[in-house]
Design a protein around this motif. Structure first.
Motif, mmCIF file in Angstrom:
data_model
loop_
_atom_site.group_PDB
_atom_site.id
_atom_site.type_symbol
_atom_site.label_atom_id
_atom_site.label_comp_id
_atom_site.label_asym_id
_atom_site.label_seq_id
_atom_site.Cartn_x
_atom_site.Cartn_y
_atom_site.Cartn_z
ATOM 1 N N ARG A 35 0.808 -1.218 0.000
ATOM 2 C CA ARG A 35 0.000 0.000 0.000
ATOM 3 C C ARG A 35 0.840 1.266 0.000
ATOM 4 O O ARG A 35 0.478 2.258 -0.648
ATOM 5 N N ILE A 36 1.967 1.262 0.713
ATOM 6 C CA ILE A 36 2.767 2.483 0.778
ATOM 7 C C ILE A 36 3.846 2.524 -0.297
ATOM 8 O O ILE A 36 4.618 3.482 -0.358
ATOM 9 N N GLY A 37 3.903 1.498 -1.152
ATOM 10 C CA GLY A 37 4.820 1.520 -2.278
ATOM 11 C C GLY A 37 6.250 1.167 -1.948
ATOM 12 O O GLY A 37 7.185 1.723 -2.544
ATOM 13 N N LEU A 38 6.467 0.211 -1.038
ATOM 14 C CA LEU A 38 7.835 -0.212 -0.734
ATOM 15 C C LEU A 38 8.495 -0.914 -1.912
ATOM 16 O O LEU A 38 9.722 -0.943 -2.017
ATOM 17 N N GLY A 39 7.704 -1.501 -2.777
ATOM 18 C CA GLY A 39 8.247 -2.286 -3.878
ATOM 19 C C GLY A 39 8.206 -3.763 -3.554
ATOM 20 O O GLY A 39 8.217 -4.167 -2.385
ATOM 21 N N GLU A 40 8.177 -4.585 -4.575
ATOM 22 C CA GLU A 40 8.006 -6.034 -4.373
ATOM 23 C C GLU A 40 9.132 -6.649 -3.564
ATOM 24 O O GLU A 40 8.900 -7.413 -2.614
ATOM 25 N N GLU A 41 10.378 -6.335 -3.915
ATOM 26 C CA GLU A 41 11.509 -6.950 -3.214
ATOM 27 C C GLU A 41 11.593 -6.482 -1.769
ATOM 28 O O GLU A 41 11.803 -7.288 -0.850
ATOM 29 N N ARG A 42 11.421 -5.175 -1.552
ATOM 30 C CA ARG A 42 11.519 -4.646 -0.185
ATOM 31 C C ARG A 42 10.368 -5.164 0.675
ATOM 32 O O ARG A 42 10.552 -5.463 1.865
ATOM 33 N N THR A 43 9.190 -5.296 0.101
ATOM 34 C CA THR A 43 8.057 -5.848 0.845
ATOM 35 C C THR A 43 8.314 -7.296 1.227
ATOM 36 O O THR A 43 8.001 -7.725 2.345
ATOM 37 N N GLY A 78 7.402 4.413 5.448
ATOM 38 C CA GLY A 78 8.026 3.122 5.700
ATOM 39 C C GLY A 78 7.200 2.345 6.707
ATOM 40 O O GLY A 78 6.109 2.769 7.104
ATOM 41 N N VAL A 79 7.723 1.188 7.130
ATOM 42 C CA VAL A 79 7.016 0.336 8.085
ATOM 43 C C VAL A 79 7.927 0.088 9.278
ATOM 44 O O VAL A 79 9.122 -0.202 9.120
ATOM 45 N N GLU A 80 7.356 0.202 10.470
ATOM 46 C CA GLU A 80 8.069 -0.095 11.714
ATOM 47 C C GLU A 80 7.457 -1.328 12.357
ATOM 48 O O GLU A 80 6.231 -1.477 12.395
ATOM 49 N N VAL A 81 8.317 -2.203 12.853
ATOM 50 C CA VAL A 81 7.895 -3.422 13.540
ATOM 51 C C VAL A 81 8.475 -3.385 14.943
ATOM 52 O O VAL A 81 9.682 -3.189 15.115
ATOM 53 N N ILE A 82 7.625 -3.563 15.946
ATOM 54 C CA ILE A 82 8.082 -3.604 17.340
ATOM 55 C C ILE A 82 7.584 -4.901 17.957
ATOM 56 O O ILE A 82 6.390 -5.209 17.899
ATOM 57 N N PHE A 137 11.748 -0.383 8.082
ATOM 58 C CA PHE A 137 11.936 -0.715 6.674
ATOM 59 C C PHE A 137 11.475 0.461 5.830
ATOM 60 O O PHE A 137 10.291 0.785 5.782
ATOM 61 N N TRP A 138 12.433 1.117 5.162
ATOM 62 C CA TRP A 138 12.154 2.225 4.261
ATOM 63 C C TRP A 138 12.396 1.770 2.825
ATOM 64 O O TRP A 138 13.025 0.731 2.602
ATOM 65 N N PRO A 139 11.888 2.501 1.854
ATOM 66 C CA PRO A 139 12.195 2.153 0.459
ATOM 67 C C PRO A 139 13.700 2.192 0.220
ATOM 68 O O PRO A 139 14.451 2.876 0.919
ATOM 69 N N ARG A 140 14.141 1.444 -0.773
ATOM 70 C CA ARG A 140 15.547 1.464 -1.180
ATOM 71 C C ARG A 140 15.682 2.197 -2.511
ATOM 72 O O ARG A 140 14.818 2.024 -3.379
ATOM 73 N N PRO A 141 16.744 3.010 -2.697
ATOM 74 C CA PRO A 141 17.756 3.342 -1.691
ATOM 75 C C PRO A 141 17.179 4.170 -0.562
ATOM 76 O O PRO A 141 16.159 4.845 -0.737
ATOM 77 N N LEU A 142 17.841 4.149 0.592
ATOM 78 C CA LEU A 142 17.338 4.824 1.773
ATOM 79 C C LEU A 142 17.249 6.328 1.526
ATOM 80 O O LEU A 142 18.250 6.973 1.206
ATOM 81 N N PRO A 143 16.064 6.922 1.672
ATOM 82 C CA PRO A 143 15.923 8.367 1.457
ATOM 83 C C PRO A 143 16.725 9.166 2.486
ATOM 84 O O PRO A 143 16.787 8.801 3.667
ATOM 85 N N ALA A 144 17.327 10.256 2.047
ATOM 86 C CA ALA A 144 18.124 11.095 2.944
ATOM 87 C C ALA A 144 17.275 11.713 4.048
ATOM 88 O O ALA A 144 17.774 12.021 5.134
ATOM 89 N N SER A 145 15.965 11.872 3.796
ATOM 90 C CA SER A 145 15.102 12.549 4.766
ATOM 91 C C SER A 145 14.823 11.719 6.013
ATOM 92 O O SER A 145 14.261 12.232 6.982
ATOM 93 N N VAL A 146 15.210 10.428 6.028
ATOM 94 C CA VAL A 146 14.953 9.592 7.199
ATOM 95 C C VAL A 146 16.236 8.979 7.743
ATOM 96 O O VAL A 146 16.198 7.989 8.473
ATOM 97 N N THR A 147 17.382 9.534 7.398
ATOM 98 C CA THR A 147 18.621 9.061 8.002
ATOM 99 C C THR A 147 18.703 9.603 9.423
ATOM 100 O O THR A 147 18.264 10.705 9.724
#
Length: 404
Positions: A35-43, A78-82, A137-147
């Protein structure tokens, strides 16, 4: 030193808890990734990591739960898992992260592989107490805005049997200009501009704004401060401050959740620079709702904390050895408030601001968080929820570290 740019903040949404439901957790992770567009491999990588973490809970935890949620800022989602558990814990976390250390019954990829798949992984474990894990888990490549690590992190959990939570938290930066907005303000503003209807909660509940009697369970008691804190005129600093809100909608269920979300929207879209002004904006937004207990703090780059609270939200400045409570006033935001007061205190070095609803007991000590304070704020929040949370009410915790 005043930072040259605002601290990293992200907003959480679509919160789902899973207990003894590994298949449901994997399915939800796959749906979120798509849904958020992580992409097939990243998902697929996200689902594999969730499967490993859920299997570990099933195999080893005495009482474990897994949380999935979307994290978002202006540029990316992105997605966070706790994962939170009471269990045997791990005496050697670095050893558990080495390849070949996957425990029997899991998928066999091990925590080391989870660490490689995730953009960030934090683990806290104590033998005899249990384990806390956080993976993003953020999209790849890792966006600079979430480093980097977000300066604020929170966690919410609904009362048993409910799907929605009447507690909420939010954070935004203030740079002193008109562009001081939260991570998702552009989404909320767009929704408003598109004509999303505003519910008349007074009509729905049969009450009239300003005339509703407070419920019998409305919070009236005043937290006892560890020492008397001075009252000052709230003077925001010149650097980018962080405004943090903790909100407890009265009661629980959909109407409490509606009040909490109305408070979040008002807080995020407000241009108020001080906690007192922000609570006044939230107060106006909650007229006609059940109302809420609300606490708002502003963290300055120089270490000052400006604080204003109404109702039964616990707020404290915490170090490894000290816990200083901040004073809230009686009242119900949206219904009845006395004259607001803003308190000023200095956040100690290596300390955090912790705020939580009365879904957590106040009977925790600084030592309960001592081993967690170097971890990300969201993991600290999960640890406090595990230690002090009750099952008899909605619960929320938000942790903030210094803006500097």
């Amino acid at each position: 030193m005043i930072p040259c740019s605002p601290p990293l903040l992200v907003d959480g949404e679509d919160v789902s808890w899973f207990r003894d439901q590994p298949e449901a957790a994997r399915g939800a992770a796959a749906a979120l990734g798509r849904r958020i567009g992580l992409g097939e491999e990243r998902t697929a990588q996200l689902v594999l990591a969730v499967a490993e973490m859920a299997a570990n809970l099933t195999q080893h935890a005495v009482d474990g739960a897994l949380l999935l949620r979307v994290l978002r800022n202006q540029a990316v989602a992105g997605v966070e898992v706790i994962a939170v558990d009471h269990g045997p814990g791990m005496s050697d976390v670095p050893a558990a992260l080495r390849d070949g250390m996957s425990t029997a019954g899991t998928l066999g990829i091990g925590l080391g592989a989870v660490q490689r798949l995730a953009d960030s992984l934090a683990i806290h474990s104590q033998p005899g107490l249990g384990t806390l894990q956080l993976a993003r888990f953020w999209p790849r490549p890792l966006p600079a805005s979430v480093t980097g690590e977000p300066a604020v992190g929170g966690i919410t959990r609904p009362i048993g049997g409910e799907q929605v939570c009447g507690d909420a938290w939010a954070a935004r930066t203030d740079t002193g200009g008109s562009n001081s907005r939260s991570a998702t303000d552009h989404n909320t503003a767009r929704s408003r501009d598109n004509g999303t209807p505003r519910h008349d909660w007074a009509a729905l509940t049969g009450t009239q704004p300003g005339r509703q009697e407070p419920p019998a369970h409305a919070p009236h008691r005043l937290p006892v401060a560890a020492r008397t804190l001075p009252v000052h005129a709230a003077v925001p600093g010149s650097g980018p401050g962080i405004l943090v809100m903790s909100c407890d909608g009265l009661g629980h269920g959909p109407l409490a959740a509606a009040a909490a979300q109305a408070a979040v929207h008002a807080f995020r879209t407000s241009t108020a620079r001080t906690p007192e002004q922000a609570i006044q904006h939230v107060h106006r937004a909650l007229r006609g709702t059940r109302g809420a207990a609300v606490a708002i703090a502003r963290l300055e780059p120089d270490g000052r904390v400006l604080f204003c609270g109404v109702g039964n939200v616990t707020a404290a400045l915490v170090t490894a050895t000290t816990r200083t409570l901040l004073l809230s006033q009686p009242g119900i935001v949206g219904h009845q408030m006395h004259q607001l007061r803003t308190y000023e205190q200095q956040l100690p070095a290596h300390g955090v601001l912790a705020m939580h609803s009365d879904g957590l007991s106040e009977r925790w000590k600084a030592s309960d968080l001592a081993g967690l304070l170097h971890h990300p704020p969201a993991l600290i929040a999960a640890g406090l929820l595990r230690h002090a949370g009750t099952r008899r009410d909605d619960a929320s915790v938000v942790i903030a570290k210094a803006a500097r």
